[in-house]
Design a protein around this motif. Structure first.
Motif, PDB file in Angstrom:
ATOM      1  N   LYS A  85       9.603  -1.455   7.974  1.00  0.00           N
ATOM      2  CA  LYS A  85       9.781  -0.422   9.014  1.00  0.00           C
ATOM      3  C   LYS A  85       9.883  -1.023  10.410  1.00  0.00           C
ATOM      4  CE  LYS A  85       6.919   2.778   6.355  1.00  0.00           C
ATOM      5  NZ  LYS A  85       5.967   3.872   6.433  1.00  0.00           N
ATOM      6  N   ASP A  96      12.063  -0.943  12.451  1.00  0.00           N
ATOM      7  CA  ASP A  96      12.711  -0.052  13.432  1.00  0.00           C
ATOM      8  C   ASP A  96      11.694   0.793  14.179  1.00  0.00           C
ATOM      9  OD1 ASP A  96      12.824   2.845  11.783  1.00  0.00           O
ATOM     10  OD2 ASP A  96      12.796   1.075  10.535  1.00  0.00           O
ATOM     11  N   THR A  97      10.422   0.795  13.721  1.00  0.00           N
ATOM     12  CA  THR A  97       9.419   1.657  14.356  1.00  0.00           C
ATOM     13  C   THR A  97       8.539   0.905  15.360  1.00  0.00           C
ATOM     14  OG1 THR A  97       7.743   1.226  12.664  1.00  0.00           O
ATOM     15  CG2 THR A  97       9.249   3.057  12.254  1.00  0.00           C
ATOM     16  N   SER A 132      13.967  -3.387   7.687  1.00  0.00           N
ATOM     17  CA  SER A 132      14.005  -1.949   7.914  1.00  0.00           C
ATOM     18  C   SER A 132      14.925  -1.331   6.877  1.00  0.00           C
ATOM     19  CB  SER A 132      14.536  -1.623   9.313  1.00  0.00           C
ATOM     20  OG  SER A 132      14.846  -0.242   9.374  1.00  0.00           O
ATOM     21  N   ALA A 133      14.378  -0.393   6.123  1.00  0.00           N
ATOM     22  CA  ALA A 133      15.208   0.299   5.141  1.00  0.00           C
ATOM     23  C   ALA A 133      16.086   1.330   5.841  1.00  0.00           C
ATOM     24  CB  ALA A 133      14.323   0.971   4.104  1.00  0.00           C
ATOM     25  N   LYS A 134      15.769   1.597   7.113  1.00  0.00           N
ATOM     26  CA  LYS A 134      16.538   2.579   7.863  1.00  0.00           C
ATOM     27  C   LYS A 134      17.794   1.959   8.460  1.00  0.00           C
ATOM     28  CE  LYS A 134      15.223   6.565  10.550  1.00  0.00           C
ATOM     29  NZ  LYS A 134      14.191   7.125  11.410  1.00  0.00           N
ATOM     30  N   THR A 185       0.843  -1.204   0.000  1.00  0.00           N
ATOM     31  CA  THR A 185       0.000   0.000   0.000  1.00  0.00           C
ATOM     32  C   THR A 185       0.880   1.257   0.000  1.00  0.00           C
ATOM     33  OG1 THR A 185      -0.059  -0.178   2.392  1.00  0.00           O
ATOM     34  CG2 THR A 185      -1.973  -1.026   1.219  1.00  0.00           C
ATOM     35  N   ALA A 186       0.254   2.390  -0.308  1.00  0.00           N
ATOM     36  CA  ALA A 186       0.983   3.661  -0.325  1.00  0.00           C
ATOM     37  C   ALA A 186       1.636   3.890   1.036  1.00  0.00           C
ATOM     38  CB  ALA A 186       0.019   4.789  -0.645  1.00  0.00           C
ATOM     39  N   GLY A 187       2.889   4.202   1.031  1.00  0.00           N
ATOM     40  CA  GLY A 187       3.595   4.499   2.267  1.00  0.00           C
ATOM     41  C   GLY A 187       4.154   3.292   2.982  1.00  0.00           C
ATOM     42  N   SER A 188       4.013   2.103   2.403  1.00  0.00           N
ATOM     43  CA  SER A 188       4.514   0.901   3.084  1.00  0.00           C
ATOM     44  C   SER A 188       6.040   0.788   2.996  1.00  0.00           C
ATOM     45  CB  SER A 188       3.855  -0.361   2.519  1.00  0.00           C
ATOM     46  OG  SER A 188       4.093  -0.469   1.133  1.00  0.00           O
ATOM     47  N   GLY A 189       6.652   1.595   2.164  1.00  0.00           N
ATOM     48  CA  GLY A 189       8.111   1.643   2.129  1.00  0.00           C
ATOM     49  C   GLY A 189       8.763   1.064   0.872  1.00  0.00           C
ATOM     50  N   LYS A 190       8.007   0.912  -0.196  1.00  0.00           N
ATOM     51  CA  LYS A 190       8.526   0.291  -1.425  1.00  0.00           C
ATOM     52  C   LYS A 190       9.700   1.075  -2.024  1.00  0.00           C
ATOM     53  CE  LYS A 190       4.444   0.856  -3.346  1.00  0.00           C
ATOM     54  NZ  LYS A 190       3.626   1.358  -2.234  1.00  0.00           N
ATOM     55  N   THR A 191       9.492   2.374  -2.155  1.00  0.00           N
ATOM     56  CA  THR A 191      10.507   3.184  -2.833  1.00  0.00           C
ATOM     57  C   THR A 191      11.791   3.273  -2.007  1.00  0.00           C
ATOM     58  OG1 THR A 191       8.797   4.445  -3.949  1.00  0.00           O
ATOM     59  CG2 THR A 191      10.947   5.497  -3.762  1.00  0.00           C
ATOM     60  N   THR A 192      11.623   3.482  -0.707  1.00  0.00           N
ATOM     61  CA  THR A 192      12.796   3.578   0.164  1.00  0.00           C
ATOM     62  C   THR A 192      13.565   2.262   0.166  1.00  0.00           C
ATOM     63  OG1 THR A 192      11.392   4.978   1.556  1.00  0.00           O
ATOM     64  CG2 THR A 192      13.507   4.337   2.469  1.00  0.00           C
TER      65      THR A 192
END
Ligand code: GDP
Ligand code: MG
Length: 246
Positions: free
Chosen positions: A167, A169-170, A221-223, A8-15
């Motif tokens: 995500k 890490d959140t 985590s992409a972070k 979904t939008a904001g789930s972190g695909k691009t990052t």
């Protein structure tokens, strides 16, 4: 090896596309990037194939369409070019170790539009990574929903799809892992749910071991890059064994 990040939008695909790509490059792999989002303004990676070269959602909005209409129209306009895109992605696959596909911001434009479905038909050996973030997991039935959604993507796009919690890490993941890693535990917990949704989830989850091999859930985590080694392993195993991700 082709990996498609779906969610979904904001789930972190691009990052994740950018960070996992960087990680792979640092480990000596050649990586190509594909952007399928007509609505994104800025990307944290340099795409080798970019749908925005043909059409962007905002130029359609300038012509008077609203945001949703513009997104749908942009993919309508891309349908006649789907074979060209498949060809270009195939070419990238031929010359790089990994092709990372960053799919449209809104997941439904990928799963319900002819463009996304036709494009993935050309790559039955690709691996789908279904990203969902910790905030969607609030009650036991949500875990069932997330696991089944991965299967629905598999069914719809015809590609093996692994569920991945993004995500991490959140959130404190230990509690979430109890359910996601152990379907029997989840099923036993669902049995205690008094609602009709609880019963539905219980019945669905009871069939999971039969419907799908015990696919492991990824924790990413992409972070912090946590889970990247695991994603790399799963991709490698998929490539070698074509489908057995147990
Ligand atoms: P997309 O719509 O699925 O492509 O999602 P994006 O990659 O654009 O990410 C949406 C938001 O989540 C951005 O603000 C990102 O910085 C944030 N984000 C993405 N991945 C992570 C992560 O692993 N950890 C944290 N803390 N934030 C993330
Ligand atoms: Mg995106």
């Amino acid at each position: 090896m082709i990996l498609a990040f779906i969610g979904t939008a904001g789930s972190g695909k691009t990052t994740l596309t950018a960070e996992f790509g960087k990680y792979l490059e640092e480990n000596g792999y050649s990586v190509s990037y594909v952007n399928l989002d007509t609505g994104v303004r800025k990307l944290p990676y340099r795409p080798d194939v970019d749908v925005r070269d043909d059409v962007t959602a905002w130029e359609l909005m300038e012509e008077g369409l609203g945001p949703n209409g513009a997104i749908v129209r942009s993919y309508d306009l891309l349908v006649p070019k789907v074979n060209d895109y498949a060809e270009r992605i195939r070419e990238l696959d031929g010359r790089s170790d990994y092709v990372l596909i960053d799919t449209p911001g809104q997941m439904e434009t990928f799963l319900f539009h002819e463009f996304g479905v036709k494009l993935m038909e050309a790559f039955p050996d690709a691996l789908g990574v279904y990203l969902f973030s910790p905030e969607i997991l609030r009650k036991p039935t949500d875990f069932c929903f997330a696991l089944f959604f991965g299967l629905m993507i598999d069914l719809r796009l015809g590609i093996t799809t692994v569920p991945a919690l993004s995500k991490i890490d959140t959130a404190s993941v230990d509690e979430l892992r109890k359910y996601l890693d152990d379907v029997e535990y989840l099923t036993a917990r669902l049995k205690l749910e008094p609602s009709t949704q609880g019963l539905l989830a219980y019945k669905l989850c009871s069939t999971l071991p039969e419907l799908a091999p015990p696919t492991r859930v990824l924790y990413l985590s992409a972070k912090t890059r946590e889970g990247f080694d695991e994603l790399e392993t799963v991709a490698y195993e998929h490539y070698c064994t074509c489908g057995d991700l147990t």
